[in-house]
Write a protein that holds these residues in place. Sequence first.
Motif, short mmCIF file in Angstrom:
data_model
loop_
_atom_site.label_atom_id
_atom_site.label_comp_id
_atom_site.label_asym_id
_atom_site.label_seq_id
_atom_site.Cartn_x
_atom_site.Cartn_y
_atom_site.Cartn_z
N LEU A 35 0.78 -1.12 0.03
CA LEU A 35 0.13 -0.01 0.17
C LEU A 35 0.73 1.21 0.01
O LEU A 35 1.45 1.49 1.06
CB LEU A 35 -0.70 0.12 1.27
N ASP A 36 1.04 1.88 -0.95
CA ASP A 36 1.94 3.09 -1.45
C ASP A 36 1.05 4.45 -1.93
O ASP A 36 0.51 3.97 -3.11
CB ASP A 36 3.02 2.79 -2.07
N HIS A 37 0.89 5.42 -1.18
CA HIS A 37 -0.16 6.37 -1.60
C HIS A 37 0.10 6.88 -3.06
O HIS A 37 -0.74 7.06 -3.86
CB HIS A 37 -0.04 7.70 -0.75
N ASN A 38 1.44 6.82 -3.56
CA ASN A 38 2.06 7.55 -4.92
C ASN A 38 2.29 6.41 -5.57
O ASN A 38 3.43 5.83 -5.36
CB ASN A 38 3.09 8.73 -4.42
N PRO A 39 1.79 6.19 -6.79
CA PRO A 39 2.24 5.10 -7.73
C PRO A 39 3.67 5.38 -8.36
O PRO A 39 4.24 4.52 -9.02
CB PRO A 39 1.35 5.12 -8.79
N LEU B 292 -1.39 -1.20 -4.61
CA LEU B 292 -2.33 -0.29 -4.43
C LEU B 292 -2.16 1.21 -4.01
O LEU B 292 -1.30 1.56 -3.11
CB LEU B 292 -3.51 -0.96 -3.41
N CYS B 293 -2.61 1.91 -4.97
CA CYS B 293 -2.24 3.44 -4.83
C CYS B 293 -3.11 4.52 -5.17
O CYS B 293 -4.42 3.99 -5.55
CB CYS B 293 -0.99 3.97 -5.75
N GLY B 294 -3.12 5.63 -4.59
CA GLY B 294 -4.10 6.70 -5.03
C GLY B 294 -3.36 7.81 -5.49
O GLY B 294 -2.58 7.82 -6.65
N LEU C 293 -2.73 -0.93 -9.08
CA LEU C 293 -4.20 0.02 -9.07
C LEU C 293 -4.09 1.19 -8.68
O LEU C 293 -3.42 1.37 -7.58
CB LEU C 293 -5.29 -0.86 -8.31
N ILE C 294 -4.26 2.26 -9.42
CA ILE C 294 -4.51 3.66 -9.09
C ILE C 294 -5.75 4.06 -9.12
O ILE C 294 -6.40 4.35 -10.34
CB ILE C 294 -3.53 4.28 -10.26
N SER C 295 -6.04 4.32 -7.91
CA SER C 295 -7.53 4.81 -7.52
C SER C 295 -7.91 6.42 -7.88
O SER C 295 -6.68 7.08 -7.53
CB SER C 295 -7.90 4.50 -6.24
#
Length: 299
Positions: free
Chosen positions: A214-218, A232-234, A271-273
């Motif tokens: 789980l890493d905020h920045n892709p 999984l990112c945002g 996945l980039i949400s």
Amino acid sequence: KMLKGLKIFWALAVFAFAVLGAAAAWLCRLALLRRDGWRLPCVCVFFVVLLGYLLGGGVNAAIFRTRRQRVTLGLAQPLRIALLSDLHLGFFTTRGMLRRAVRAVNRENVDLVLIAGDFFDMDLDSLRHKEECRALLRSLSGRYGVYGCLGNHDFYLLDARKDEFLRSSGVTVLLDEAVKIGELTVFGRRDQTDPARQPWQTLRPGDGEKLLVLDHNPAAWRDYIGSAGLLLCGHTHGGQFSLLEEPIGLTVDIEERYRTGWLTENRIPILISNGVGTSVIPYRLFCPPQIHQIDLHSN
């Protein structure tokens, strides 16, 4: 100062919408009173379409999409997870929006809830109805709990109350730490803006294809080649403003292919949400807010 600037920006945006609306109404009235050929009606149509385009972004920001995906991760027992990102709790992300997001997640009957950073926006004091938002987060339903990592906005928010808020909301924040959920290892990274973030090479917890990062920045996806089964990112908000699939507004400095959605790089599903909340103004254009239901299975 930043919060004051955002409020001024929002006030100007509302003023601009009002001016456009008045101009469109005036042109439509003029078109009805005069018969000047085709030019004036075309101008009227243009302004009406433009106004609808602008106002539609406010509606678009409030309508969630639930995306569902199956991913092979080599687990003997299937596991269903929900992913949220970029809540941006603050002046614009209201309790109503958070309530809709929580209800959408709880309808999916998941085993595990993950949140990929940016819990907060710029100022914790701008978060209205704190206790209700806390209770809503606490009501997220996952058999194995709720885990998250921090994003750049969380790091910028130098307020010790944010840690207590998340703890009392039932969210376990992973700061370059791992947690074991049955066969699955979930590793939450510190954000790339955090100087305390450790190089991945010194942290690699093993587990290969059974490791979910789980890493905020892709942008750091290359770090996980050969060592993770799912990322999984945002962070990107999908661009937040988009026209003909091209970002035209608030976005981040990242390659277009890493702006939103699922992709596979070096055999790692990523996945980039688009996330839930918004940045600067509560407005999205062709980049709807998303939550994700992901079924992890063995084959």
